[in-house]
Design a protein around this motif. Structure first.
Motif, PDB file in Angstrom:
ATOM      1  N   LYS A  93       0.832  -1.103  -0.132  1.00  0.00           N
ATOM      2  CA  LYS A  93       0.020  -0.004  -0.037  1.00  0.00           C
ATOM      3  C   LYS A  93       0.874   1.171   0.026  1.00  0.00           C
ATOM      4  O   LYS A  93       2.072   0.978   0.222  1.00  0.00           O
ATOM      5  N   SER A  94       0.399   2.402  -0.096  1.00  0.00           N
ATOM      6  CA  SER A  94       1.058   3.731  -0.311  1.00  0.00           C
ATOM      7  C   SER A  94       1.439   4.298   0.952  1.00  0.00           C
ATOM      8  O   SER A  94       0.471   4.300   1.824  1.00  0.00           O
ATOM      9  N   PHE A  96       3.088   7.850   2.169  1.00  0.00           N
ATOM     10  CA  PHE A  96       4.090   9.432   1.930  1.00  0.00           C
ATOM     11  C   PHE A  96       4.738   9.789   3.106  1.00  0.00           C
ATOM     12  O   PHE A  96       4.289   9.358   4.293  1.00  0.00           O
TER      13      PHE A  96
ATOM     14  N   TYR B  33      -7.941   5.706  -5.466  1.00  0.00           N
ATOM     15  CA  TYR B  33      -7.663   5.950  -4.048  1.00  0.00           C
ATOM     16  C   TYR B  33      -8.301   7.249  -3.606  1.00  0.00           C
ATOM     17  O   TYR B  33      -8.381   8.018  -4.245  1.00  0.00           O
ATOM     18  N   TYR B  35      -7.256   9.501  -0.151  1.00  0.00           N
ATOM     19  CA  TYR B  35      -6.517  10.008   0.991  1.00  0.00           C
ATOM     20  C   TYR B  35      -6.888  11.110   1.667  1.00  0.00           C
ATOM     21  O   TYR B  35      -7.809  11.824   1.288  1.00  0.00           O
ATOM     22  N   PRO B  43      -0.222  13.037   2.708  1.00  0.00           N
ATOM     23  CA  PRO B  43      -1.613  12.075   2.461  1.00  0.00           C
ATOM     24  C   PRO B  43      -1.471  11.046   3.094  1.00  0.00           C
ATOM     25  O   PRO B  43      -0.430  10.046   3.195  1.00  0.00           O
ATOM     26  N   LEU B  45      -3.358   7.256   3.246  1.00  0.00           N
ATOM     27  CA  LEU B  45      -4.501   6.324   2.572  1.00  0.00           C
ATOM     28  C   LEU B  45      -5.622   6.002   3.526  1.00  0.00           C
ATOM     29  O   LEU B  45      -5.471   5.683   4.494  1.00  0.00           O
ATOM     30  N   GLN B  59      -7.163   1.888   7.017  1.00  0.00           N
ATOM     31  CA  GLN B  59      -7.302   2.779   7.591  1.00  0.00           C
ATOM     32  C   GLN B  59      -8.237   3.978   7.659  1.00  0.00           C
ATOM     33  O   GLN B  59      -8.195   4.978   7.908  1.00  0.00           O
TER      34      GLN B  59
END
Lengths: 106, 116
Positions: A93-94, A96, B33, B35, B43, B45, B59
Motif C-alpha cells: 500500500k502507499s 507518503f 484511491y 487520501y 496524505p 491512504l 485505515q
C-alpha cells in the motif's frame, strides 16, 4: 508498516540556487513517486522512479532501491518551485513522507 | 486527456452533520484511491479500489466513513457524523496499472473540508 523520512523538513533558497531533497524508506518498495504540492493544494507528478535516474528540465531524480533512498535535485530554482515536495512509496500500500517545504525567494 | 475530477472543492459543515465527496478518475484507470491530508502532514491512504472491489480499507474509520465505487468508475466518500478532527483535504487519485502497486498515480485537486 514502511517508514518514509524526508529531509530537510524546510528549505529556504535564493532564486537561482540548487538544492537536493532526500527520501529514505525503511523497506523494499515496488514504486516510488515524487510530487510537488502547489500553493493551491494540488499534487503534481514530478517523477515515477522506482529505480534509476530521470531528468525533466531543471529537475532530476535518482532512486537507489538497494540502499533505500531517493534524491530529488532542483537546479537554478525559481519562485514557482516553492511549495511542498512529497515522496511516496508503494509496498503493498502507499505511504507518503511528511514532505519538504521549499521556499524560493526572489 | 481529462484529469481526475473531484467535487465539491470546498465544504464547511457543523460537527455531527454529514458530507459526501465525489471523484471521477481518469478514463480507463482501474485503481482509485481516497487520501486524507491534514494540514502539515503527508496524505494518508483511506481506501483503495481495484475496479469496484476494495483492496485496502485498513485505515478507514469505518464507524463514520464509507466509500463506494459503483460500476468501477466514479466513487463517493461519505462522512457521517463528522467530527472536528475530520477537517482536512480529501484527495482522490487514480492509476492505470491493474497491479495497483506499480502504476503511476494521478491526483485530483482535492476537496477541502472544514468542520466547525
Amino acid at each position: 508498516g514502511i517508514q518514509v523520512e524526508q529531509s530537510p523538513p524546510d528549505l529556504i533558497l535564493q532564486e537561482g540556487a540548487n538544492s537536493t531533497l532526500r527520501c529514505n524508506f525503511s523497506d523494499s518498495v515496488n514504486n516510488l513517486q515524487w510530487f510537488h504540492q502547489n500553493p493551491w493544494g494540488q499534487l503534481i507528478n514530478l517523477f515515477y522512479i522506482p529505480s534509476g535516474t530521470k531528468q525533466n528540465g531543471r529537475l532530476s531524480a535518482t532512486t537507489v532501491a538497494t540502499e533505500r533512498y531517493s534524491l530529488l535535485y532542483i537546479s537554478s530554482s525559481q519562485t514557482t518551485d516553492s511549495g511542498v515536495y512529497f515522496c511516496a512509496v508503494w509496498a503493498g500500500k502507499s505511504t507518503f513522507g511528511d514532505g519538504t517545504t521549499l521556499t524560493v525567494k526572489p | 486527456e481529462a484529469g481526475v475530477a473531484q467535487s465539491p472543492r470546498y465544504k464547511i459543515i457543523e460537527k455531527r452533520q454529514s458530507v459526501a465527496f465525489w471523484c471521477n478518475p481518469i478514463s480507463g484507470h482501474a485503481t482509485l484511491y481516497w487520501y486524507q491530508q491534514i494540514l502539515g502532514q503527508g496524505p494518508k491512504l483511506l481506501i483503495q479500489f481495484q475496479n469496484n472491489g476494495v483492496v485496502d480499507d485498513s485505515q478507514l474509520p469505518k464507524d463514520r466513513f464509507s466509500a463506494e465505487r459503483l460500476k468501477g468508475v466514479d466513487s463517493t466518500l461519505k462522512i457521517q457524523p463528522a467530527k472536528l478532527e475530520d477537517s482536512a483535504v480529501y484527495l482522490c487519485a487514480s492509476s492505470l496499472d491493474r497491479l495497483a502497486d506499480t502504476g503511476e498515480l494521478f491526483f485530483g485537486e482535492g476537496s477541502r473540508l472544514t468542520v466547525l
